[in-house]
Enzyme design. Structure first.
Site, PDB file in Angstrom:
ATOM      1  N   ASP A  58      -0.743 -40.736  10.048  1.00  0.00           N
ATOM      2  CA  ASP A  58      -1.951 -39.575  10.363  1.00  0.00           C
ATOM      3  C   ASP A  58      -3.026 -41.428  10.811  1.00  0.00           C
ATOM      4  O   ASP A  58      -2.530 -42.283  10.187  1.00  0.00           O
ATOM      5  CB  ASP A  58      -3.053 -39.715   8.604  1.00  0.00           C
ATOM      6  CG  ASP A  58      -4.283 -39.477   9.308  1.00  0.00           C
ATOM      7  OD1 ASP A  58      -4.487 -39.144  10.228  1.00  0.00           O
ATOM      8  OD2 ASP A  58      -4.900 -39.848   8.569  1.00  0.00           O
ATOM      9  N   THR A  91      -7.917 -38.978  15.552  1.00  0.00           N
ATOM     10  CA  THR A  91      -7.878 -40.148  15.073  1.00  0.00           C
ATOM     11  C   THR A  91      -7.505 -41.118  15.998  1.00  0.00           C
ATOM     12  O   THR A  91      -7.764 -41.741  16.804  1.00  0.00           O
ATOM     13  CB  THR A  91      -8.265 -40.562  13.682  1.00  0.00           C
ATOM     14  OG1 THR A  91      -6.873 -40.264  13.306  1.00  0.00           O
ATOM     15  CG2 THR A  91      -9.234 -39.863  12.973  1.00  0.00           C
ATOM     16  N   THR A  92      -6.440 -40.244  15.948  1.00  0.00           N
ATOM     17  CA  THR A  92      -5.122 -41.341  16.702  1.00  0.00           C
ATOM     18  C   THR A  92      -5.406 -41.136  18.627  1.00  0.00           C
ATOM     19  O   THR A  92      -5.708 -42.112  18.808  1.00  0.00           O
ATOM     20  CB  THR A  92      -3.607 -40.242  16.858  1.00  0.00           C
ATOM     21  OG1 THR A  92      -3.321 -40.326  15.359  1.00  0.00           O
ATOM     22  CG2 THR A  92      -2.736 -41.627  17.406  1.00  0.00           C
ATOM     23  N   ASP A 382      -7.758 -32.782   4.783  1.00  0.00           N
ATOM     24  CA  ASP A 382      -8.192 -33.230   6.174  1.00  0.00           C
ATOM     25  C   ASP A 382      -8.148 -31.326   6.665  1.00  0.00           C
ATOM     26  O   ASP A 382      -9.653 -31.265   7.418  1.00  0.00           O
ATOM     27  CB  ASP A 382      -6.678 -33.771   6.939  1.00  0.00           C
ATOM     28  CG  ASP A 382      -6.708 -35.269   6.463  1.00  0.00           C
ATOM     29  OD1 ASP A 382      -7.555 -35.489   6.271  1.00  0.00           O
ATOM     30  OD2 ASP A 382      -5.145 -35.746   6.577  1.00  0.00           O
TER      31      ASP A 382
HETATM   32  P1  ADP Z   1      -5.237 -36.627  16.118  1.00  0.00           P
HETATM   33  O1  ADP Z   1      -5.198 -37.594  15.371  1.00  0.00           O
HETATM   34  O2  ADP Z   1      -5.897 -36.879  17.399  1.00  0.00           O
HETATM   35  O3  ADP Z   1      -5.986 -35.021  15.475  1.00  0.00           O
HETATM   36  P2  ADP Z   1      -2.299 -35.530  15.835  1.00  0.00           P
HETATM   37  O4  ADP Z   1      -0.895 -36.477  15.462  1.00  0.00           O
HETATM   38  O5  ADP Z   1      -3.058 -34.247  14.765  1.00  0.00           O
HETATM   39  O6  ADP Z   1      -3.556 -36.319  16.119  1.00  0.00           O
HETATM   40  O7  ADP Z   1      -1.829 -35.100  17.714  1.00  0.00           O
HETATM   41  C1  ADP Z   1      -2.644 -33.591  17.943  1.00  0.00           C
HETATM   42  C2  ADP Z   1      -2.121 -33.649  19.467  1.00  0.00           C
HETATM   43  O8  ADP Z   1      -1.423 -32.662  18.975  1.00  0.00           O
HETATM   44  C3  ADP Z   1      -3.579 -32.760  19.605  1.00  0.00           C
HETATM   45  O9  ADP Z   1      -3.298 -33.199  20.908  1.00  0.00           O
HETATM   46  C4  ADP Z   1      -2.798 -31.497  19.561  1.00  0.00           C
HETATM   47  O10 ADP Z   1      -3.644 -30.140  20.125  1.00  0.00           O
HETATM   48  C5  ADP Z   1      -1.712 -31.754  19.416  1.00  0.00           C
HETATM   49  N1  ADP Z   1      -1.061 -29.606  18.997  1.00  0.00           N
HETATM   50  C6  ADP Z   1      -0.612 -30.103  17.332  1.00  0.00           C
HETATM   51  N2  ADP Z   1       0.302 -29.075  17.098  1.00  0.00           N
HETATM   52  C7  ADP Z   1       0.876 -28.648  18.930  1.00  0.00           C
HETATM   53  C8  ADP Z   1       2.196 -28.077  19.903  1.00  0.00           C
HETATM   54  N3  ADP Z   1       1.920 -26.926  18.819  1.00  0.00           N
HETATM   55  N4  ADP Z   1       2.037 -27.996  20.708  1.00  0.00           N
HETATM   56  C9  ADP Z   1       1.447 -29.477  21.705  1.00  0.00           C
HETATM   57  N5  ADP Z   1       0.385 -29.866  21.126  1.00  0.00           N
HETATM   58  C10 ADP Z   1       0.091 -29.912  20.047  1.00  0.00           C
END
Ligand code: ADP
Ligand code: MG
Length: 538
Positions: A58, A91-92, A382
């Site tokens: 996270d 957040t990332t 979350d």
């Molecule tokens: P954040 O802290 O920004 O939410 P995450 O590590 O949760 O970071 O990553 C979020 C990103 O991953 C988003 O852009 C989301 O659309 C993408 N994402 C989530 N699941 C998938 C998937 N199965 N395939 C491609 N992208 C994905």
């Protein structure tokens, strides 16, 4: 007058040098979390100065745990924390986009574009971007919403547990939803958690009402009270303790007995006051002395002691009671109503469940060991944050870079139609948004440039539904990610764009900083990029 001594340890940097250093700090920070982005993102093992470890993927946890003191890095961390508060996700992305906006701004500065022109262009792009995202969004079905919550858990815990927790989060959000003045309100703080070790995480459940790990003060007290009256006391029903170093000289044993008797009488009076207010359920934060709980038992009150103040607050929300600090303040109006108050066993532990008029729900977070159960509870938090937002606003976007690529394409057309140097900034803004699909590809071991080109081309060729085409990380090719269930709330993506713009604009406006001698820790590969930037600057 000479320079104030407080400035001895700081170095004043101005103009471009300051900007370059600030941007370097932002990129260093983004470099620290970029590899956690997306379902293929890596976990980070964090180690604190006491040697405790925490494994997380996270972004905001990584950033908040790393005690960064650099002022610009702090601005970005604050943007990430703000995103966490606003949407509980993204957040990332917020930090990574902000750093990319800054990096692209630097290239423009080197070409002679003034930072304030860039800020203006970024602001224009932001307004256009938010409007475009609204246009792309669609209302999700109930099923879509659970799917969107699950996307937010991507990379955290196993598939089965993700599915279960997403479902439970939507359940919990439904339990605590209420309408205040015609507005739907979903307050996640009304959902509490009880950690129960011993069964797998997938057996976690939601119970309507407030569940606490508590046993009643005396086993003979009634187990269940229906339609009762509850009083909450942030105090004990116990003998007063001597404060400080008090020596007590009794001249005869009678004096001491007398004192004891009077203290005991006072306790009994307290119980009378409580009973007289019609109370049949009592929760106190302190202890209940022997005489008092015997009397409570006699008058038929179900009592719980050592209830934490956070639970007292939740009880107050659920029952409408006021938390009092002294029995003497007790009146009928300060009491609350319980539909049911039940003392029962859950596994081999005593629990107390309260249902009142106010909505409340409790997650029973399970796990075979304590760490897993805690992780279950963190993931659920979350998920719940996202679920709560989705109950209020069901609009979704397709994730996995699909919306970002579509938005970047749109902004480039918008840039063409914009006169002046701001056009360059709008283009730079569009490029910056593409950092999301690039980082997702990179973390999945794909070539980021090829991946981005493929998705852009696939979107350009699509007759309809272009905005749903993103990068399929397992098939390693562009695909309709809406069908794959990669959905994200509009209200997660929108604040990442506006928060990142805000943070970047703030950094671009600083042209004079007092640079404390605290260089950010910069990973090697990023240091190389920064060095390259410096050369071009010279
Ligand atoms: P954040 O802290 O920004 O939410 P995450 O590590 O949760 O970071 O990553 C979020 C990103 O991953 C988003 O852009 C989301 O659309 C993408 N994402 C989530 N699941 C998938 C998937 N199965 N395939 C491609 N992208 C994905
Ligand atoms: Mg996320």
């Amino acid at each position: 007058m000479a320079e104030a001594p407080v400035l001895e340890d700081t170095e004043r940097t101005t103009g471009r040098v300051a900007l370059r250093k600030n941007i370097a700090a932002a990129m260093a920070l983004s470099g620290a979390v970029r590899s956690t982005l997306g379902p293929k993102g890596l976990d980070k093992l964090l180690l604190d100065d006491q040697g405790r470890t925490l494994v997380t993927n996270d972004g905001v946890t990584v950033l908040e745990t790393a005690r960064v003191e650099h002022p610009v890095a702090r601005m970005l961390i604050d943007a990430s924390s703000a995103q966490d508060r606003a949407a509980r996700d993204g957040t990332t992305s917020a930090v990574v986009i902000a750093a990319e906006l800054l990096r692209n701004a630097w290239h423009l500065v080197l070409q002679g574009v003034h930072p304030s022109t860039i800020v203006r262009g970024y602001r224009m792009a932001e307004t256009e971007a938010l409007a475009h995202l609204e246009g792309l969004a669609f209302e999700g079905s109930d099923e879509d919403l659970v799917t969107a919550v699950r996307s937010s858990l991507a990379g955290k815990s196993s598939q089965g547990v993700q599915e279960r927790l997403s479902f439970l989060a939507m359940e919990a959000a439904r339990c605590v939803e209420r309408t205040v003045d015609g507005i739907t309100e979903v307050d996640p703080t009304r959902v509490s958690t009880v950690v129960a070790v011993g069964r797998p995480a997938i057996d976690s459940e939601i119970i309507e009402g407030l569940v606490m790990q508590k046993r009643r003060a005396h086993p003979d007290m009634v187990r269940t009270v229906e339609n009762g009256t509850i009083a909450l006391l942030d105090a004990g029903i116990e003998r007063r303790k001597m404060r400080g170093d008090v020596t007590f000289q009794a001249t005869s044993p009678e004096v001491l007995d007398d004192l004891r008797r009077r203290e005991a009488e006072r306790l009994l009076e307290d119980v009378e006051t409580i009973a007289a207010a019609g109370v049949n359920v009592l929760a106190v934060s302190g202890a209940i002395d022997d005489e008092a709980h015997r009397r409570l038992l006699d008058v038929g009150i179900q009592a719980f002691r050592r209830v934490s103040s956070s639970n007292l607050d939740l009880l107050a929300l659920a029952t409408g009671a006021t938390v009092l600090h002294h029995v003497d303040a007790l009146q009928a109006e300060s009491c609350g109503q319980v539909l049911e108050s039940q003392s029962h066993m859950l596994g081999d532990l005593h629990h107390w469940t309260v249902r009142g008029q106010g909505p409340a729900a409790t997650l029973i977070a399970r796990g075979s060991g304590e760490e897993i159960a805690d992780e279950t509870s963190r993931c659920f938090d979350d998920a719940l944050g996202v679920a709560a937002h989705l109950r209020k606003d069901r609009r979704l976007l397709v994730g996995g870079g699909a919306s970002h690529v579509h938005l970047a394409r749109h902004l480039r057309r918008f840039a063409e139609a914009t006169p002046g140097r701001e056009q360059l900034a709008i283009d730079a803004f569009a490029d910056a948004l593409e950092v999301i699909p690039r980082a997702l590809a990179e973390n999945a071991g794909l070539d980021p440039i090829d991946a981005l080109l493929d998705v852009t081309a696939a979107q350009a060729e699509a007759r309809e539904g272009a905005e749903r085409i993103g990068l399929h990380l397992d098939r390693r090719e562009p695909a309709d990610l809406g069908k794959e269930g990669v959905l994200e709330p509009l209200n997660v993506i929108k604040p990442t764009v506006s928060g990142a713009t805000e943070a970047a604009a703030a950094v671009l406006r600083i042209d004079d900083v007092l640079w404390a001698r605290l260089e950010a820790q910069i990973p090697d590969d990023i240091q190389a990029q920064i060095d390259a930037m410096g050369e071009r600057d010279a």
